[in-house]
Write a protein that holds these residues in place. Structure first.
Motif, PDB file in Angstrom:
ATOM      1  N   LEU A   5       0.850  -0.952  -0.060  1.00 52.47           N
ATOM      2  CA  LEU A   5      -0.166  -0.207   0.229  1.00 52.47           C
ATOM      3  C   LEU A   5       0.912   1.203  -0.078  1.00 52.47           C
ATOM      4  CD1 LEU A   5      -2.709  -0.505   2.165  1.00 52.47           C
ATOM      5  CD2 LEU A   5      -3.119   0.376  -0.499  1.00 52.47           C
ATOM      6  N   ASP A   6       0.761   1.862  -0.683  1.00 51.36           N
ATOM      7  CA  ASP A   6       1.307   2.736  -0.748  1.00 51.36           C
ATOM      8  C   ASP A   6       0.232   4.377  -0.624  1.00 51.36           C
ATOM      9  OD1 ASP A   6       3.538   4.752  -2.688  1.00 51.36           O
ATOM     10  OD2 ASP A   6       2.380   5.530  -3.876  1.00 51.36           O
ATOM     11  N   THR A   7       0.970   4.269   0.840  1.00 48.87           N
ATOM     12  CA  THR A   7       0.188   5.412   1.578  1.00 48.87           C
ATOM     13  C   THR A   7       0.573   5.320   3.271  1.00 48.87           C
ATOM     14  OG1 THR A   7      -2.021   5.996   2.508  1.00 48.87           O
ATOM     15  CG2 THR A   7      -1.864   3.478   3.103  1.00 48.87           C
ATOM     16  N   VAL A  25       4.185  -2.220   2.660  1.00 50.98           N
ATOM     17  CA  VAL A  25       3.672  -0.093   2.887  1.00 50.98           C
ATOM     18  C   VAL A  25       4.718   0.835   2.733  1.00 50.98           C
ATOM     19  CG1 VAL A  25       2.816   1.765   4.502  1.00 50.98           C
ATOM     20  CG2 VAL A  25       1.913  -0.716   4.343  1.00 50.98           C
ATOM     21  N   THR A  26       4.707   1.082   1.275  1.00 49.33           N
ATOM     22  CA  THR A  26       5.659   2.827   1.051  1.00 49.33           C
ATOM     23  C   THR A  26       4.581   3.308   1.320  1.00 49.33           C
ATOM     24  OG1 THR A  26       4.508   2.086  -1.359  1.00 49.33           O
ATOM     25  CG2 THR A  26       6.797   0.776  -1.171  1.00 49.33           C
ATOM     26  N   THR A  27       6.327   4.575   1.672  1.00 41.91           N
ATOM     27  CA  THR A  27       6.173   5.681   2.685  1.00 41.91           C
ATOM     28  C   THR A  27       6.929   6.425   1.718  1.00 41.91           C
ATOM     29  OG1 THR A  27       7.319   6.482   3.909  1.00 41.91           O
ATOM     30  CG2 THR A  27       4.575   5.574   4.432  1.00 41.91           C
ATOM     31  N   ASN A  28       6.042   7.528   1.531  1.00 42.03           N
ATOM     32  CA  ASN A  28       7.754   9.010   1.013  1.00 42.03           C
ATOM     33  C   ASN A  28       7.606  10.331   1.741  1.00 42.03           C
ATOM     34  OD1 ASN A  28       5.691  10.426  -0.969  1.00 42.03           O
ATOM     35  ND2 ASN A  28       6.081   9.093  -2.475  1.00 42.03           N
ATOM     36  N   PRO A  29       8.516  11.446   1.824  1.00 36.48           N
ATOM     37  CA  PRO A  29       8.060  12.615   1.971  1.00 36.48           C
ATOM     38  C   PRO A  29       6.807  12.913   1.735  1.00 36.48           C
ATOM     39  CG  PRO A  29      10.554  12.521   1.932  1.00 36.48           C
ATOM     40  CD  PRO A  29       9.822  10.891   1.240  1.00 36.48           C
ATOM     41  N   VAL A  82      14.940   0.890   4.552  1.00 39.66           N
ATOM     42  CA  VAL A  82      15.087   2.181   4.507  1.00 39.66           C
ATOM     43  C   VAL A  82      15.130   2.706   2.724  1.00 39.66           C
ATOM     44  CG1 VAL A  82      17.106   4.098   4.742  1.00 39.66           C
ATOM     45  CG2 VAL A  82      16.025   2.247   6.570  1.00 39.66           C
ATOM     46  N   LYS A  83      14.262   4.363   2.598  1.00 43.17           N
ATOM     47  CA  LYS A  83      14.306   4.498   1.171  1.00 43.17           C
ATOM     48  C   LYS A  83      15.373   5.564   0.673  1.00 43.17           C
ATOM     49  CE  LYS A  83      10.496   4.728  -1.630  1.00 43.17           C
ATOM     50  NZ  LYS A  83       8.586   5.280  -1.809  1.00 43.17           N
ATOM     51  N   ILE A  84      15.978   5.334  -0.191  1.00 42.42           N
ATOM     52  CA  ILE A  84      17.283   5.878  -0.297  1.00 42.42           C
ATOM     53  C   ILE A  84      16.618   6.601  -1.352  1.00 42.42           C
ATOM     54  CG2 ILE A  84      19.951   5.762  -0.387  1.00 42.42           C
ATOM     55  CD1 ILE A  84      19.345   5.219   2.057  1.00 42.42           C
ATOM     56  N   PRO A 128      11.260   1.960  -9.842  1.00 45.96           N
ATOM     57  CA  PRO A 128      11.056   2.054 -10.842  1.00 45.96           C
ATOM     58  C   PRO A 128       9.691   2.812 -10.461  1.00 45.96           C
ATOM     59  CG  PRO A 128      10.776   0.103 -11.209  1.00 45.96           C
ATOM     60  CD  PRO A 128      10.872  -0.097 -10.164  1.00 45.96           C
ATOM     61  N   PHE A 129       9.404   4.187 -11.465  1.00 50.80           N
ATOM     62  CA  PHE A 129       8.096   5.001 -11.363  1.00 50.80           C
ATOM     63  C   PHE A 129       7.691   4.714 -12.598  1.00 50.80           C
ATOM     64  CE2 PHE A 129       8.912   8.282  -7.170  1.00 50.80           C
ATOM     65  CZ  PHE A 129       9.377   7.519  -6.889  1.00 50.80           C
ATOM     66  N   LEU A 130       6.681   4.100 -12.396  1.00 49.04           N
ATOM     67  CA  LEU A 130       5.723   3.726 -13.627  1.00 49.04           C
ATOM     68  C   LEU A 130       4.914   5.207 -14.439  1.00 49.04           C
ATOM     69  CD1 LEU A 130       4.176   1.946 -15.215  1.00 49.04           C
ATOM     70  CD2 LEU A 130       3.467   1.112 -13.356  1.00 49.04           C
ATOM     71  N   GLY A 131       3.696   6.156 -13.656  1.00 50.37           N
ATOM     72  CA  GLY A 131       3.121   7.298 -14.079  1.00 50.37           C
ATOM     73  C   GLY A 131       3.566   7.993 -14.257  1.00 50.37           C
ATOM     74  N   ARG A 132       5.185   8.247 -12.913  1.00 49.89           N
ATOM     75  CA  ARG A 132       5.985   9.647 -13.679  1.00 49.89           C
ATOM     76  C   ARG A 132       6.359   9.755 -15.143  1.00 49.89           C
ATOM     77  NH1 ARG A 132       8.298  12.113  -8.097  1.00 49.89           N
ATOM     78  NH2 ARG A 132       6.450  11.618  -6.995  1.00 49.89           N
ATOM     79  N   LEU A 133       6.366   8.592 -15.238  1.00 50.24           N
ATOM     80  CA  LEU A 133       7.165   8.495 -17.281  1.00 50.24           C
ATOM     81  C   LEU A 133       6.122   7.970 -17.798  1.00 50.24           C
ATOM     82  CD1 LEU A 133       9.623   5.338 -16.827  1.00 50.24           C
ATOM     83  CD2 LEU A 133      10.248   7.628 -17.438  1.00 50.24           C
ATOM     84  N   ALA A 163       6.217   1.415  -8.642  1.00 50.29           N
ATOM     85  CA  ALA A 163       5.694   2.623  -7.938  1.00 50.29           C
ATOM     86  C   ALA A 163       5.175   3.612  -9.164  1.00 50.29           C
ATOM     87  CB  ALA A 163       6.719   3.324  -7.214  1.00 50.29           C
ATOM     88  N   SER A 164       3.845   4.428  -8.078  1.00 53.71           N
ATOM     89  CA  SER A 164       3.586   5.604  -9.213  1.00 53.71           C
ATOM     90  C   SER A 164       2.855   4.931 -10.061  1.00 53.71           C
ATOM     91  CB  SER A 164       5.033   6.583  -9.759  1.00 53.71           C
ATOM     92  OG  SER A 164       4.198   8.080 -10.708  1.00 53.71           O
ATOM     93  N   ILE A 165       1.773   4.699  -9.459  1.00 55.78           N
ATOM     94  CA  ILE A 165       0.807   3.347  -9.912  1.00 55.78           C
ATOM     95  C   ILE A 165      -0.882   4.025 -10.073  1.00 55.78           C
ATOM     96  CG2 ILE A 165      -0.928   1.388  -9.714  1.00 55.78           C
ATOM     97  CD1 ILE A 165       1.753  -0.288  -9.707  1.00 55.78           C
ATOM     98  N   ALA A 182       3.641  -4.265  -6.717  1.00 57.03           N
ATOM     99  CA  ALA A 182       3.297  -3.170  -7.106  1.00 57.03           C
ATOM    100  C   ALA A 182       2.710  -2.784  -5.626  1.00 57.03           C
ATOM    101  CB  ALA A 182       2.000  -3.640  -7.661  1.00 57.03           C
ATOM    102  N   THR A 183       3.049  -1.097  -5.569  1.00 55.91           N
ATOM    103  CA  THR A 183       2.851  -0.143  -4.479  1.00 55.91           C
ATOM    104  C   THR A 183       1.284   0.791  -4.705  1.00 55.91           C
ATOM    105  OG1 THR A 183       3.039   0.959  -2.344  1.00 55.91           O
ATOM    106  CG2 THR A 183       4.215   1.194  -4.784  1.00 55.91           C
ATOM    107  N   ILE A 184       0.290   0.411  -4.456  1.00 55.22           N
ATOM    108  CA  ILE A 184      -0.969   0.944  -4.766  1.00 55.22           C
ATOM    109  C   ILE A 184      -1.805   2.131  -3.580  1.00 55.22           C
ATOM    110  CG2 ILE A 184      -3.142   0.220  -5.728  1.00 55.22           C
ATOM    111  CD1 ILE A 184      -1.487  -3.014  -6.289  1.00 55.22           C
TER     112      ILE A 184
HETATM  113  C1  E4P Z   1       6.249   4.250  -3.785  1.00 58.75           C
HETATM  114  O1  E4P Z   1       7.179   4.387  -3.277  1.00 58.75           O
HETATM  115  C2  E4P Z   1       6.544   6.435  -4.736  1.00 58.75           C
HETATM  116  O2  E4P Z   1       7.339   7.525  -3.931  1.00 58.75           O
HETATM  117  C3  E4P Z   1       5.327   6.312  -4.674  1.00 58.75           C
HETATM  118  O3  E4P Z   1       4.476   5.568  -5.703  1.00 58.75           O
HETATM  119  C4  E4P Z   1       5.340   7.823  -6.020  1.00 58.75           C
HETATM  120  O4  E4P Z   1       3.586   7.958  -6.300  1.00 58.75           O
HETATM  121  P1  E4P Z   1       3.822   9.373  -7.539  1.00 58.75           P
HETATM  122  O5  E4P Z   1       4.664   9.685  -8.226  1.00 58.75           O
HETATM  123  O6  E4P Z   1       1.908   8.939  -7.367  1.00 58.75           O
HETATM  124  O7  E4P Z   1       4.010  10.186  -6.034  1.00 58.75           O
END
Ligand code: E4P
Length: 217
Positions: A5-7, A25-29, A82-84, A128-133, A163-165, A182-184
């Motif tokens: 879960l991406d939340t 679970v994945t988080t970011n700032p 730890v996310k780097i 890898p960030f799918l949506g942002r690509l 990621a970025s799904i 898949a992180t959703i």
């Molecule tokens: C997860 O690890 C990423 O930080 C997250 O999926 C980024 O998603 P976004 O491109 O919708 O911000």
């Protein structure tokens, strides 16, 4: 395929966890800032709900600072990752942390070369960030597919977190090309188990059952 879960929203995590569907679970700032809660407190709470890997990101941009933060974050729970960020300093930090047995998720990966570097540096996960690509007109799914091929070619142990799904189609395509995870986002998850024909089917069954009961009475 595992589902993360991406939340950082604890209510969303509890709801979907109760279905047995949350492997991590994945988080970011940005995700943490949406909750308006203390970083350490919210990560510890998530780690107490979910037994799988929970990613918490460092803020430092230099390797020394990242390693220092990572060592502290890693003490918060047994299932911390730890996310780097994917930079030269990030690779240096990933290499040091992997030698210390601290799990890492190298994030903001946009090319096969970046994914390969992160995996070789000792990352546990690569993101890898799918949506942002897709946003810039480059098919994100191709990157996931290529990364899976490259990891297989060389027997690299890192697992791919797609990621970025943003859509149901992203999740399905990710599964087809063999991402490990898949992180959703929590808001997208219900779309995975829903279909309008399922809803129509239930409504029809209920209607027919009511008619049958009335006839029987
Ligand atoms: C997860 O690890 C990423 O930080 C997250 O999926 C980024 O998603 P976004 O491109 O919708 O911000």
């Amino acid at each position: 395929m595992k589902f993360f879960l991406d939340t950082a929203n604890v209510e969303e995590i509890k709801r979907i966890h109760s279905l047995g569907l949350v492997d991590g679970v994945t988080t970011n700032p940005t995700i943490i800032s949406r909750e308006g809660r203390n970083f350490e407190e919210v990560i510890k709470e998530i780690c107490s709900i979910v037994s799988g890997p929970v990613s918490a990101e460092v803020i430092s941009l230099d390797a020394e600072g990242m390693v220092k933060e990572a060592r502290e974050i890693a003490k918060w729970a047994d299932n911390i990752v730890v996310k780097i960020p994917m930079t030269e300093e990030g690779l240096k930090a990933t290499h040091i942390l992997s030698q210390e047995g601290i799990k890492t998720n190298v994030t903001l990966i946009f090319s096969v070369a970046q994914g390969l570097m992160a995996a070789k540096a000792g990352a546990t996960f690569i993101s890898p960030f799918l949506g942002r690509l897709d946003d810039i007109g480059t098919p994100g799914i191709k990157l996931i597919e290529d990364l899976r091929t490259v990891l297989n070619n060389y027997g690299l142990k890192a697992e791919i977190i797609a990621a970025s799904i943003r859509s149901l189609e992203h999740v399905e395509a990710t599964a087809k090309v063999g991402a490990h995870i898949a992180t959703i986002p929590g808001s997208l998850f219900p779309k995975l188990w829903s279909h309008p024909l399922t809803d129509n089917g239930i409504a029809q069954f209920m209607k027919d059952w009511e008619s049958f009961k009335k006839e029987e009475a």
